[in-house]
Design a protein around this motif. Structure first.
Motif, PDB file in Angstrom:
ATOM      1  N   TRP A  52       0.878  -1.191   0.000  1.00  0.00           N
ATOM      2  CA  TRP A  52       0.000   0.000   0.000  1.00  0.00           C
ATOM      3  C   TRP A  52       0.901   1.223   0.000  1.00  0.00           C
ATOM      4  N   TYR A  84      -2.990  10.458   2.876  1.00  0.00           N
ATOM      5  CA  TYR A  84      -4.132  10.969   3.636  1.00  0.00           C
ATOM      6  C   TYR A  84      -3.943  12.478   3.729  1.00  0.00           C
ATOM      7  N   ILE A  96      -9.311   9.116   9.443  1.00  0.00           N
ATOM      8  CA  ILE A  96      -8.491   8.815  10.613  1.00  0.00           C
ATOM      9  C   ILE A  96      -8.367  10.102  11.425  1.00  0.00           C
ATOM     10  N   GLN A 124      -4.844   9.160  16.082  1.00  0.00           N
ATOM     11  CA  GLN A 124      -5.330   7.780  15.998  1.00  0.00           C
ATOM     12  C   GLN A 124      -4.482   6.984  14.991  1.00  0.00           C
ATOM     13  N   GLY A 125      -4.208   5.722  15.324  1.00  0.00           N
ATOM     14  CA  GLY A 125      -3.463   4.874  14.397  1.00  0.00           C
ATOM     15  C   GLY A 125      -2.052   5.388  14.162  1.00  0.00           C
ATOM     16  N   CYS A 132      -1.002   6.627  11.253  1.00  0.00           N
ATOM     17  CA  CYS A 132      -1.097   7.865  10.475  1.00  0.00           C
ATOM     18  C   CYS A 132      -1.422   9.066  11.357  1.00  0.00           C
ATOM     19  N   HIS A 168      -3.094   0.736  16.247  1.00  0.00           N
ATOM     20  CA  HIS A 168      -2.910   0.588  14.794  1.00  0.00           C
ATOM     21  C   HIS A 168      -4.249   0.268  14.134  1.00  0.00           C
ATOM     22  N   ILE A 169      -4.487   0.895  12.971  1.00  0.00           N
ATOM     23  CA  ILE A 169      -5.731   0.654  12.231  1.00  0.00           C
ATOM     24  C   ILE A 169      -5.418  -0.328  11.102  1.00  0.00           C
ATOM     25  N   CYS A 208      -6.048  -2.048   7.833  1.00  0.00           N
ATOM     26  CA  CYS A 208      -6.828  -1.943   6.599  1.00  0.00           C
ATOM     27  C   CYS A 208      -6.674  -3.218   5.786  1.00  0.00           C
ATOM     28  N   GLU A 245       4.933  -0.594   8.667  1.00  0.00           N
ATOM     29  CA  GLU A 245       4.355   0.643   8.132  1.00  0.00           C
ATOM     30  C   GLU A 245       5.314   1.805   8.361  1.00  0.00           C
ATOM     31  N   ASP A 302       2.746   0.688   3.467  1.00  0.00           N
ATOM     32  CA  ASP A 302       2.637  -0.558   4.221  1.00  0.00           C
ATOM     33  C   ASP A 302       3.459  -1.637   3.531  1.00  0.00           C
TER      34      ASP A 302
END
Ligand code: SME
Length: 168
Positions: A54, A58, A79, A83-84, A86, A107-108, A110, A117, A135
């Motif tokens: 990935w 963002y 996001i 958060q996460g 990012c 961590h989010i 996807c 990451e 990623d």
């Protein structure tokens, strides 16, 4: 139109990134549209960098990060700052290298195939425009050479965009 010649060689990461910086400068030269440049940047990175599943953007909109152009599987759209990976990198305004996302609190996920990451903030001075996110399916894929190289590429992207969006 920019044409890629030989495949990228990343056994020497700094050299690989120096070539990518030159190619990105050529690819974005004379074009200032944010979406066009983000789409081409994501495609260049995704095609050039080994072991990346990935690569994309963002952008900060109304206080949250919203997914932009990318290559890879569909990703979560919004996001919150903080958060996460990012949102943490964005809030701290610094690059985050995560060797194993399973060990990063909050961590989010996807894509279950993503294990490592790296997130680079897009900064114009102190102003946060968003983040560049990559990623990898391989743990510990990214290191300080990737951080330095991707920060240089983020700088090329921000400079190209800035030129065309006065006051934005
Ligand atoms: N893993 C990220 C979310 C974005 S995807 O990786 C594309 C995070 O924790 O912020």
């Amino acid at each position: 139109m920019h044409a890629m010649t030989a495949p990228y060689e990343f056994t020497d990461k700094p050299a690989g990134y120096r070539r990518l910086v030159r190619d990105l400068q050529a690819l974005l030269a004379g074009e200032h549209d944010l979406i066009a440049n983000a789409a081409n940047t994501a495609a260049l990175l995704f095609g050039a960098l080994p072991e990346v599943n990935w690569a994309g953007f963002y952008f900060l909109r109304d206080g949250a990060l919203i997914v932009g152009p990318f290559q890879g599987k569909p990703a979560c759209v919004r996001i919150a700052l903080g958060q996460g990976v990012c949102g943490t990198a964005a809030a701290a305004r610094r690059t985050l290298v995560v060797a194993d996302v399973a060990r990063f609190p909050g961590h989010i996920a996807c894509d279950v195939d993503s294990h490592a990451e790296i997130v680079v903030p897009l900064l114009r001075g102190r102003e946060l425009l968003g983040v560049l996110d990559l990623d990898s399916p391989r743990r510990a894929r990214f290191d300080s050479a990737d951080a330095a190289g991707l920060e240089a590429l983020a700088g090329v992207f921000v400079a190209a965009r800035t030129a065309a969006v006065p006051g934005a």
